[in-house]
Scaffold this active site. Structure first.
Site, PDB file in Angstrom:
ATOM      1  N   ALA A  37       7.669  -0.060   4.901  1.00 52.80           N
ATOM      2  CA  ALA A  37       8.000  -0.431   3.515  1.00 52.80           C
ATOM      3  C   ALA A  37       6.797  -0.275   2.584  1.00 52.80           C
ATOM      4  CB  ALA A  37       8.488  -1.880   3.476  1.00 52.80           C
TER       5      ALA A  37
ATOM      6  N   GLU B 292      10.196  -1.960   9.904  1.00 55.38           N
ATOM      7  CA  GLU B 292       9.488  -2.802   8.928  1.00 55.38           C
ATOM      8  C   GLU B 292       9.736  -4.271   9.263  1.00 55.38           C
ATOM      9  OE1 GLU B 292       7.320  -2.744   6.302  1.00 55.38           O
ATOM     10  OE2 GLU B 292       7.724  -4.883   6.075  1.00 55.38           O
TER      11      GLU B 292
ATOM     12  N   LYS C  64       6.159   6.790   2.137  1.00 53.35           N
ATOM     13  CA  LYS C  64       5.875   7.881   3.088  1.00 53.35           C
ATOM     14  C   LYS C  64       7.135   8.247   3.873  1.00 53.35           C
ATOM     15  CE  LYS C  64       1.089   6.402   3.241  1.00 53.35           C
ATOM     16  NZ  LYS C  64       1.215   5.016   2.740  1.00 53.35           N
TER      17      LYS C  64
ATOM     18  N   CYS D 150      -5.110   1.833   3.905  1.00 56.18           N
ATOM     19  CA  CYS D 150      -5.687   2.006   2.569  1.00 56.18           C
ATOM     20  C   CYS D 150      -6.868   1.046   2.453  1.00 56.18           C
ATOM     21  CB  CYS D 150      -4.655   1.801   1.466  1.00 56.18           C
ATOM     22  SG  CYS D 150      -3.786   0.225   1.566  1.00 56.18           S
TER      23      CYS D 150
END
Ligand code: SAM
Length: 465
Positions: A280, A301, A284, A399
């Site tokens: 989620a 998810e 992607k 990230c």
């Protein structure tokens, strides 16, 4: 309440009813709702994005931009505003008055960073105390803001010696960035403190990037091609998604360029069985299907409410996948024993590469989160690895800018997993030169770029046959 180390903690959040408004209508001012959002973030009741999603319906739609400006602004400038506020207050507010602290931060934000006339900012701040039924604080708030009006330059000059004020970043993050990335420190700080560019991903299955860019020009929307992702366009000025041609028809999505590299690197092919393990909101997931709609895609998810976002994203794009709401590390809960050819493992992380998009990280993230997340990532990585076919590929992504979550995580994995090897990042797309980020001991690290991509990390692993 301890404003010094940001460790507000409470089970109370400001609900609709606890914020008493003189306005009997259901719609409140952007400022009132901003007080709720900021208070709840300070009380660790959720992230900026979840709080905004929950409360933005309380203002008229034309006030939503102002609400966002106030909330994003206070979070983005929080290290500075917090130091100024603590300097001005003889005693920090008690936890039960976190709402007043939010009112003060908003007042300081208006005085320092917005065009609001000073007298209006002070009056609105004082009025906000009344709306909270905390009239006792009006005199204090008035005095504090008036002092700031008079002495702002001296106060800021005095506080500038604190790293958190100088770099507008929590002290512990300043230290970590400096320790891990001394050569990229200034870039990280500068890019993390600015507004991110708006980057879109053109659905190349529907339209070429060139054609879409030309359609944008016709509407007066200028853009530049992303240098690393074949589907990325950077808009010179951000627009509402509704202004993007054929957005609802799935021709385009909003996605950072570094995030767009996932599907390019994994390069899914028709007939392959692919897993998107922490999926989620599905940015992607959708891109993998744009690359090939004939893959057998499973998206797992943990959070049900985030799963809904994958559903609506795929619905808009016109694709489908097998969606499973489960803990990816609990294989018994979701895996049917059939191995995958390729896996995208975009694990939960500190998000320290995307502070500019999630500036509440400056308030909520703590050093201990790194260790906690490393443990969660390790559990997911180890378990999900067993679902990969011998000879199959796993793309590990975060990230984050923290080596513990990235190259060190992979170092540990490779040291303990005999059937795993790292392979070149473009192994599955050999025609693509890897010209982004820097090589690290394992994989590549991308840093946030002022007018370009976010901070990211990628490593490609293959399971030995
Ligand atoms: C970095 S985000 C993924 C972003 C996504 N890949 C995208 O591009 O839109 C990480 C996601 O993992 C989910 N998550 C966290 N722990 C998980 C677990 N144990 N199993 C599955 N998903 C998990 C989080 O709720 C979050 O949605």
């Amino acid at each position: 309440m301890n404003q010094h180390d940001n460790t507000f903690s409470s089970n109370t959040s400001l609900s609709d009813t606890s914020f008493q408004s003189d306005m009997s209508t259901s719609q409140q001012s952007a400022r009132q709702v901003a007080v709720k959002v900021i208070s709840n973030i300070l009380l660790q009741q959720g992230s900026l994005s979840t709080q905004l999603a929950r409360h933005q319906t309380e203002v008229a739609s034309d006030h939503i931009p102002m609400l966002k400006e106030l909330c994003f602004g206070v979070c983005r400038q929080y290290p500075r505003l917090n130091s100024i506020a603590l300097h001005l207050l003889a005693h920090p507010f008690e936890e039960k008055d976190t709402d007043l602290y939010a009112v003060l931060l908003l007042g300081l934000y208006q005085l320092t960073y917005m065009n609001t006339p000073d007298h209006a900012a002070v009056n609105e701040t004082v009025e906000a105390c009344r709306l909270l039924k905390k009239d006792w604080a009006t005199k204090l708030m008035n005095a504090v803001l008036r002092r700031y009006q008079r002495e702002a330059d001296e106060i800021v000059a005095l506080l500038e010696a604190q790293p958190s004020v100088e770099f507008n970043m929590p002290k512990w993050l300043v230290k970590r960035f400096n320790k891990h990335w001394p050569e990229h420190f200034e870039q990280i700080i500068e890019a993390s403190n600015t507004h991110p560019p708006m980057c879109i991903r053109v659905n190349e299955a529907r339209v070429s990037r060139e054609t879409y860019q030309a359609q944008l020009v016709e509407l007066g929307i200028n853009s530049e091609e992303g240098p690393f992702s074949g589907s990325a366009l950077y808009l010179r000025n951000a627009v509402r998604v509704g202004e993007l041609p054929d957005f609802e028809e799935g021709f385009v999505s909003v996605q950072d360029e570094a995030a767009q590299l996932s599907a390019q690197l994994l390069s899914p092919k028709a007939g392959e069985k692919v897993l998107d393990a922490c999926a989620a909101p599905g940015g992607k997931t959708g891109h993998l299907l744009e690359k090939s709609n004939h893959i057998e895609l499973t998206a797992v998810e943990l959070e049900p409410w985030r799963m809904e976002k994958i559903e609506s994203n795929l619905h808009r794009l016109g694709y489908s996948a097998q969606l499973i709401c489960a803990d990816a590390s609990d294989l018994d809960a979701w895996w049917n024993g059939e191995h995958f050819d390729k896996i995208l493992l975009d694990v939960p992380c500190t998000a320290t590469g995307v502070i500019r998009r999630n500036p509440d990280i400056k308030i909520n993230r703590k050093p201990a989160d790194i260790d906690d997340l490393v443990i969660i990532q390790r559990a997911i990585l180890n378990k999900v690895w067993t679902t990969l076919k011998p000879g199959g590929f796993m793309l590990y992504a975060t990230c984050s800018l923290m080596p513990e979550e990235n190259e060190q995580q992979i170092q540990h994995f490779l040291a303990h997993q005999e059937d795993a090897q790292e392979v070149a990042l473009n192994s599955l797309a050999p025609d693509k030169q890897i010209e982004w980020g820097i090589p690290v001991s394992h994989g590549r690290q991308l840093f946030p770029n002022l007018e370009g991509h976010d901070g990211f990390y990628y490593c490609l692993l293959q399971k030995l046959a």
